[in-house]
Motif scaffolding. Structure first.
Motif, PDB file in Angstrom:
ATOM      1  N   UNK A   1      -4.412   1.359   3.209  1.00 15.72           N
ATOM      2  CA  UNK A   1      -3.725   2.304   4.082  1.00 15.72           C
ATOM      3  C   UNK A   1      -4.424   3.648   4.135  1.00 15.72           C
ATOM      4  N   UNK A   2      -5.740   3.658   3.872  1.00 13.92           N
ATOM      5  CA  UNK A   2      -6.459   4.923   3.712  1.00 13.92           C
ATOM      6  C   UNK A   2      -6.535   5.749   4.982  1.00 13.92           C
ATOM      7  N   UNK A   3      -6.352   5.143   6.125  1.00 10.85           N
ATOM      8  CA  UNK A   3      -6.429   5.907   7.370  1.00 10.85           C
ATOM      9  C   UNK A   3      -5.059   6.404   7.824  1.00 10.85           C
ATOM     10  N   UNK A   4      -4.014   6.075   7.077  1.00  8.77           N
ATOM     11  CA  UNK A   4      -2.690   6.519   7.478  1.00  8.77           C
ATOM     12  C   UNK A   4      -2.491   7.994   7.131  1.00  8.77           C
ATOM     13  N   UNK A   5      -1.627   8.652   7.885  1.00  8.26           N
ATOM     14  CA  UNK A   5      -1.344  10.061   7.645  1.00  8.26           C
ATOM     15  C   UNK A   5      -0.789  10.272   6.236  1.00  8.26           C
ATOM     16  N   UNK A   6       0.082   9.371   5.795  1.00  5.24           N
ATOM     17  CA  UNK A   6       0.713   9.518   4.479  1.00  5.24           C
ATOM     18  C   UNK A   6      -0.326   9.446   3.366  1.00  5.24           C
ATOM     19  N   UNK A   7      -1.271   8.544   3.483  1.00  3.76           N
ATOM     20  CA  UNK A   7      -2.323   8.412   2.470  1.00  3.76           C
ATOM     21  C   UNK A   7      -3.192   9.669   2.468  1.00  3.76           C
ATOM     22  N   UNK A   8      -3.581  10.146   3.632  1.00  2.00           N
ATOM     23  CA  UNK A   8      -4.449  11.311   3.710  1.00  2.00           C
ATOM     24  C   UNK A   8      -3.756  12.562   3.177  1.00  2.00           C
TER      25      UNK A   8
ATOM     26  N   UNK B   1       0.834  -1.213   0.000  1.00  2.00           N
ATOM     27  CA  UNK B   1       0.000   0.000   0.000  1.00  2.00           C
ATOM     28  C   UNK B   1       0.862   1.254   0.000  1.00  2.00           C
ATOM     29  N   UNK B   2       1.918   1.262   0.803  1.00  5.35           N
ATOM     30  CA  UNK B   2       2.769   2.446   0.883  1.00  5.35           C
ATOM     31  C   UNK B   2       3.496   2.714  -0.429  1.00  5.35           C
TER      32      UNK B   2
ATOM     33  N   UNK C   1      -4.155   5.873  -5.361  1.00 10.20           N
ATOM     34  CA  UNK C   1      -4.576   5.969  -3.969  1.00 10.20           C
ATOM     35  C   UNK C   1      -5.723   5.010  -3.666  1.00 10.20           C
ATOM     36  N   UNK C   2      -6.613   4.837  -4.624  1.00 17.23           N
ATOM     37  CA  UNK C   2      -7.699   3.886  -4.427  1.00 17.23           C
ATOM     38  C   UNK C   2      -7.166   2.457  -4.351  1.00 17.23           C
TER      39      UNK C   2
END
Length: 322
Positions: free
Chosen positions: A281-288, A252-253, A275-276
């Protein structure tokens, strides 16, 4: 302990003598230096053959790729450990001695490594030994290499040594045919078997901006095969239980990283698509943060931010050689 050093060579004639010389200059002498000439056409193999040292052995093969060359070196190695060095890179004279110290500090480790510095030196000129701050020289034992990797890059293909017995016990070694990530794939699979000991100081010099270097070869923006395999093996239970969750997280990363690369090139729709794919990892800071960049940040600013982030993530910055 003793080290066999494997150097894959393909059309790096102006660099390979420097690489070999840096191995022969080690304060802890190597058992042997195996240079695997993978069908070079620039005379690099002949330069190695002319080196007058009984520890240097040249192995020639038809061009089959860097993975095949490394695998050939592993088969020929006689040492307890196999250390890898790319033909355009070089080691500090204390490199092998530092790995031996890491082994004494962490005898349970199956892989040893150091950090590295990246230098801009495209001519093949030898490096003078560089100062290594003592404050950076602690040994870090890494239990989960994937989690550690996303903090900053702890090692590279020219700073790693692996137990020979571990390499030969693996069903597959370097995957032949992969053009990107074949070394990462190997390091992660080794790390699934045993911890990794890394000396957090730059005991290798990696040449930047070298033509024909694999690290400089443009790659298409798709999920590399080793990540596809990693995700499948995490899901089907092939990976050890302790590695499955971090393997999925790591994939994911890397997809978030691809999204950032797309964004830096003004490909917002493609960035959002990646991103989708990384929604695990959608709740991670990096994803957001990346999602907010894709939706709202001006493209030029996104590009500058991404370049700054990549540079600042590493402790040891790229430097020119005068």
């Amino acid at each position: 302990m003793n080290f066999s050093v494997v150097i894959p060579l393909y059309n790096k004639a102006r660099f390979v003598e420097c690489a070999v010389a840096s191995v022969l200059a080690q304060t802890l002498a190597p058992l042997e230096v195996l240079v695997v000439d993978d069908g070079s056409t620039d005379g690099g193999g002949d330069r190695v053959a002319a080196i007058d040292d009984p520890r240097v052995r040249l192995i020639r093969q038809a061009n089959a790729g860097v993975s095949a060359a490394r695998n050939r070196g592993i088969e020929a190695a006689q040492g307890d450990w196999v250390a890898f060095l790319d033909a355009d890179d070089a080691w500090h004279p204390e490199f092998l001695a530092v790995l031996a110290r890491a082994h004494r500090d962490c005898p349970e480790a199956g892989m040893l490594a150091t950090r590295f510095r990246t230098v801009v030196e495209p001519t093949g000129r030898a490096f003078e030994p560089w100062a290594v701050p003592e404050s950076f020289c602690e040994t870090e034992l890494i239990e989960d290499l994937r989690l550690r990797w996303m903090k900053n890059t702890p090692l590279c293909s020219s700073t790693v040594a692996v137990r020979t017995s571990c390499l030969r016990a693996m069903p597959e070694r370097f995957i032949e045919g992969d053009s990107w990530g074949e070394d990462l794939d190997m390091w992660f699979r080794v790390a699934d078997r045993a911890p990794v000991a890394v000396v957090n100081a730059p005991y290798a010099s990696i040449r930047g901006e070298v033509p024909n270097s694999l690290s400089r070869t443009p790659r298409k923006r798709h999920l590399p095969p080793f990540l596809v395999r990693m995700r499948a093996q995490a899901r089907d239970g092939t990976l050890p239980p302790r590695s499955r969750r971090s393997a999925l997280w790591f994939v994911d990363q890397l997809q978030v990283t691809i999204a950032r690369e797309a964004l830096s090139e003004n490909r917002r729709a493609e960035a959002l698509w990646w991103l989708m794919q990384a929604r695990g990892g959608a709740l991670s800071r990096r994803w957001l943060v990346t999602a907010l960049m894709a939706l709202f940040m001006p493209v030029g600013l996104a590009d500058r931010w991404q370049r700054w982030r990549v540079r600042s993530a590493d402790t040891f910055a790229q430097e020119p050689v005068q």
